[in-house]
Design a protein around this motif. Structure first.
Motif, short mmCIF file in Angstrom:
data_model
loop_
_atom_site.label_atom_id
_atom_site.label_comp_id
_atom_site.label_asym_id
_atom_site.label_seq_id
_atom_site.Cartn_x
_atom_site.Cartn_y
_atom_site.Cartn_z
N ALA A 1 0.79 -1.19 -0.01
CA ALA A 1 0.02 -0.05 -0.01
C ALA A 1 0.94 1.30 0.00
O ALA A 1 2.24 1.19 0.43
N LYS A 2 0.39 2.60 -0.31
CA LYS A 2 1.08 3.63 -0.48
C LYS A 2 1.68 4.12 0.87
O LYS A 2 2.73 4.64 0.84
N ASP A 3 0.95 3.78 2.12
CA ASP A 3 1.88 4.08 3.22
C ASP A 3 2.49 3.09 4.05
O ASP A 3 2.63 3.12 5.11
N GLY B 1 -2.10 5.56 -7.54
CA GLY B 1 -1.09 5.86 -6.44
C GLY B 1 -1.41 5.13 -5.10
O GLY B 1 -0.70 5.38 -4.26
N GLU B 2 -2.57 4.42 -5.24
CA GLU B 2 -2.84 3.54 -4.06
C GLU B 2 -1.91 2.64 -3.71
O GLU B 2 -1.83 2.03 -2.57
N LEU B 3 -1.44 1.85 -4.63
CA LEU B 3 -0.53 0.70 -4.33
C LEU B 3 0.95 1.35 -5.07
O LEU B 3 1.12 2.15 -5.88
N ARG B 4 1.89 0.69 -4.47
CA ARG B 4 3.20 0.69 -4.67
C ARG B 4 3.77 -0.41 -5.59
O ARG B 4 3.77 -1.67 -4.62
N VAL B 5 4.45 -0.69 -6.40
CA VAL B 5 4.90 -1.89 -7.04
C VAL B 5 6.43 -1.78 -6.64
O VAL B 5 7.16 -0.97 -6.94
#
Lengths: 337, 508
Positions: free
Chosen positions: A144-146, A233-237
């Protein structure tokens, strides 16, 4: 008199509804069967067995391929039917039983390789006739982005330090692609697969909620399912599992990030065993022609699939090596004898 | 919010064009038919129709799909109520009170109650979707395994209220259900359980097969065993419309249903099964006619049906805003969106506002169409029951078999159906209630999965189960529910002698 008439009327109403539904659901395929005219070079009467339910991955692949083959004039009308169960091994059993039938193919993929072991299936893919590998899709490692993890190196360090406290989520049951990818990653990182805390979710959707909500430390899933969340931008790969970087995804491959392993989720078709050379050549030729058709190119584009065509013999060798790799992981996990 | 309203008005403008109206009409008609037919669920129907819709523009296709989804909910209760043969897991609860109503000549009322319930539930659900979608999306992802498990515990506590007059028989029936629920591959470790080497059992036994087997086949066998001796009276068909008294009893459950259904539909908790069950036990607890439950209480139809449709709206809400499918049909619709090159998710309301708002507006249109279609049909359907019993039950068995076979197209399922039907017959013979067994099949696997998942994520730390505010709240509610009868017993003990709680109508 009127008492006797009424039930008939109720029945006829019911019948009318039945007929209407039957007409809508059955007529289009029937009409398709009638209009599938040919010039003699076409493959007639081809049937495709889908070993999971309508809407699933193999189903979409089969229906898309069938439509493209019909539209390109390679085949007459292709009948697609579903025989779901036990991760695809029920359909596999049926395919193996249809020995010598050169008008049947089964849509399948990596998931079936693992299912053979987890379901203790008496039929295996080695019993089938490989026809072609069609598509592949990279798996992605997402947070997740956070999430505190911003690189795969960081994540792997934390993972090795406390595998139990860094749960990984995946959208497939044990033996499926989302399960195998983190296990192979763990092996490459020097972490015994048995120590991996893999949490199984029912498909990519349920997993998405768990990743976004930070319920699992990271998730492993197919790229296609999460494209929008990544764009938003909710998920970071953190990494893609394919051998080469994937266009449009700002993430390194596992190798670039320091883990010596690569992995893709692929799909293809196999046919029953015991085919005549001619029957086998016909099927291979049809799928080879499919692969070169503009209709298929459009379908790939529309579904966001990557072409990964391999002809029969090559696909057979590939199946064997995948089987070996999967068996080794599952053996270490005690999922196979 | 004003923004939403403006968009919605634009959506109505687009939804009311003749072409889109036609799509909506086709969708609801098809959906109703699919709901009535056992076995063909909305998910399968949408998947099969998907290739046909390539030629349409996406808006039309999705209006049709949404119509099918809601239509199937409306239609699904029909066979449940009339034939005791639920075609979808969402309509299992409708059979509980609806079928006894139908047998006592109130079939038309049961169907009308269900149809209005679906309408009200769908309406409030879609309003919830318009107003709360972004909020729901952010809450849905915060709910984790410990919270789900707490809800499961709540459901299990609620089960005791459906155990019937004999607790021992009730628990025995529950154990039968939980055992059936164990069949299949263990979802976490991949080990087969109770499959006896039959690969077709590896995915478990579908709850529809269990419900149809226990309800319909079990009862058909039971009736067949007694038909010779009993009187061959035809089931009466009473007045076609809801009386004022019916409406008076049903309107509160209609309105309560969505408050249970919508939130559950929007979280990944297995669709409409849990909310319809919770709605049923809620109505059973709150009803002033508690003694009628089990023999045809209208509240027991109104609440769950309203909850079922509201949960569909909740499902759509999460799918549109998060791209997160919480049921099989949502997963198929998600795939459909992708086929059209549209990715549902956080950006959808910005990238495709026209499509989304037209779709939402068409949901309202579809609901009105469905009500108009289904209300007049109710008395017509109810006349089916005039068929003399031998033929009626032969028809029920026929539909039960089609339904079971259509779940996955395997002959093994028919054997399983007959086996479970035999169990249902034996259960009736020895006075075991059937309902707790169904609940066991629904709740058992879910509760197990969530408990193990919670513990696994926390690496075995048991305190994780009470680590979230939602879980703590739910456990508090459970504690209150359990303690309440005790407290009540203590308080009036001074004056009045202890009364039979089940007989006494009103709680509080």
């Amino acid at each position: 008199m009127s008492v006797r008439e009424k039930p008939t009327r109720g029945l006829s109403a019911a019948l009318a509804v039945l007929v209407a539904a039957a007409a809508v659901l059955l007529v289009p395929p029937a009409v398709g069967a009638l209009t599938g005219g040919g010039d003699g070079t076409q493959l007639r009467g081809l049937r495709m067995l889908v070993p999971n339910s309508p809407g699933g991955g193999y189903d979409v692949t089969a229906r898309t391929a069938a439509k493209a083959m019909e539209d390109a004039g390679l085949t007459g009308s292709v009948e697609v039917f579903n025989l779901p169960g036990a991760g695809g091994t029920v359909g596999l059993g049926r395919t193996v039983n249809e020995s010598g039938n050169d008008r049947l193919v089964m849509s399948m993929g990596l998931g079936v390789v693992g299912s053979v072991y987890t379901n203790r299936s008496p039929s295996t893919l080695a019993d089938t006739t490989p026809i072609a590998r069609l598509t592949q899709e990279t798996e992605i490692v997402v947070v997740a982005k956070d999430s505190p993890y911003t690189s795969l190196g960081q994540l792997v360090d934390a993972w090795k330090a406390d595998p139990g406290g860094v749960p990984v989520g995946g959208g497939s049951s044990p033996g499926g692609p989302d399960h195998l990818a983190p296990m192979l990653m763990a092996k490459a990182a020097g972490l015994p697969p048995k120590d991996v805390n893999y949490v199984s979710y029912d498909g990519g959707g349920e997993l998405l909620a768990a990743v976004l909500g930070g319920k699992v430390a990271f998730g492993v899933s197919g790229l296609g399912e999460y494209a929008d969340q990544i764009d938003a931008g909710e998920l970071r790969v953190l990494a893609v599992t394919a051998g080469d970087p994937v266009p449009g995804v700002d993430a390194p491959t596992l190798r670039q990030a320091g883990l010596g392993v690569e992995f893709t989720n692929w799909r293809g078709v196999v046919a029953p065993p015991g085919l005549s050379d001619e029957g086998r050549a016909d099927l291979e030729a049809a799928f080879d022609a499919l692969r070169r058709s503009p209709e298929w190119a459009q379908a790939l584009e529309r579904n966001g699939w990557t072409d990964a065509y391999q002809p029969g013999p090559e696909f057979g060798a590939f199946l064997e090596s995948e089987n070996e790799r999967v068996a080794e992981v599952l053996r270490e996990l005690g999922l196979t004898s | 919010m004003l923004d939403s309203l403006t968009h919605l008005m634009g959506g109505f403008g687009a939804a009311l064009t003749p072409a889109n109206l036609l799509f909506a009409a086709i969708g609801v008609l098809l959906g109703t038919a699919i709901g009535v037919l056992p076995g063909i669920g909305p998910a399968m129907a949408v998947a099969l129709l998907l290739p046909v819709t390539y030629a349409f523009d996406p808006t039309g296709a999705f209006i049709m799909f949404a119509g099918i989804y809601f239509g199937a909910m409306f239609g699904g209760s029909t066979t449940s109520i009339l034939l005791n043969t639920p075609g979808e897991s969402a309509s299992v609860m409708a059979a509980l009170e609806g079928n006894p109503m139908a047998k006592s000549g109130r079939g038309a009322q049961a169907l009308a109650t269900a149809a209005i319930g679906h309408f009200v539930g769908g309406l409030l659900g879609v309003i919830g979707l318009v107003l709360l979608a972004p909020l729901v999306a952010s809450v849905a992802v915060d709910i984790g395994a410990p919270d789900y498990f707490a809800v499961m515990v709540l459901a299990f506590v609620a089960v005791t209220s459906v155990l019937g007059s004999s607790r021992i028989r009730g628990f025995a029936a529950l154990a039968i259900g939980l055992t059936i629920g164990l069949v299949g591959l263990d979802p976490l470790s991949g080990q087969p359980r109770l499959t006896f080497g039959v690969p077709q059992l590896a995915d478990g036994i579908d709850v529809v097969i269990v419900a149809v087997g226990l309800f319909a086949v079990g009862e058909a066998l039971w009736v067949a065993a007694h038909l010779r001796r009993g009187q061959q009276e035809v089931i009466p068909v009473g007045r076609p419309w809801l009386s004022r008294g019916d409406v008076k009893r049903a309107w509160k459950p209609w309105l309560r249903g969505p408050f249970i259904g919508f939130p559950f539909g929007s979280i990944p908790a297995g669709g409409a099964e849990i909310p319809t069950f919770l709605s049923y036990v809620t109505e059973r607890r709150l009803s002033t006619h508690r003694d009628e439950f089990g023999s045809g209480a209208i509240e027991g139809v109104a609440g769950p049906e309203s909850a079922a449709s509201a949960s569909s709206a909740g499902t759509l809400s999460t799918m549109l805003t998060l791209g997160l499918p919480t049921t099989a049909i949502a997963a198929v619709m998600l795939a459909a969106f992708q086929q059209f090159g549209i990715q549902p998710g956080p950006l959808l309301f910005q990238t495709e506002p026209d499509l989304v708002w037209t779709l939402i507006a068409s949901l309202f249109v579809g609901l009105v169409l469905l009500l108009v279609l289904n209300l007049p049909l109710a008395p017509a359907w109810a006349k089916l029951l005039r068929i003399p019993r031998p033929y009626l039950y032969a028809g029920i068995l026929f539909f039960a078999c089609i339904g079971a076979y259509a779940v996955s197209g395997q002959a093994v399922d028919l054997l399983v159906l007959l086996g479970i039907g035999a169990v249902g017959f034996v259960m009736r013979r020895y006075g075991l209630p059937v309902l707790p067994a169904i609940i066991g099949v629904i709740l058992g696997p879910d509760a197990e999965l969530q408990l193990r998942r919670a513990l696994q994520i926390a690496d075995g730390d048991v305190t994780t189960l009470v680590s979230t505010p939602v879980a703590v709240t739910v456990y508090t509610v459970i504690a209150l529910l359990l303690l309440f009868p005790l407290v009540r017993k203590v308080l009036p003990a001074r004056g009045t002698p202890p009364v039979d709680r089940d007989r006494e109508g009103t709680p509080v």
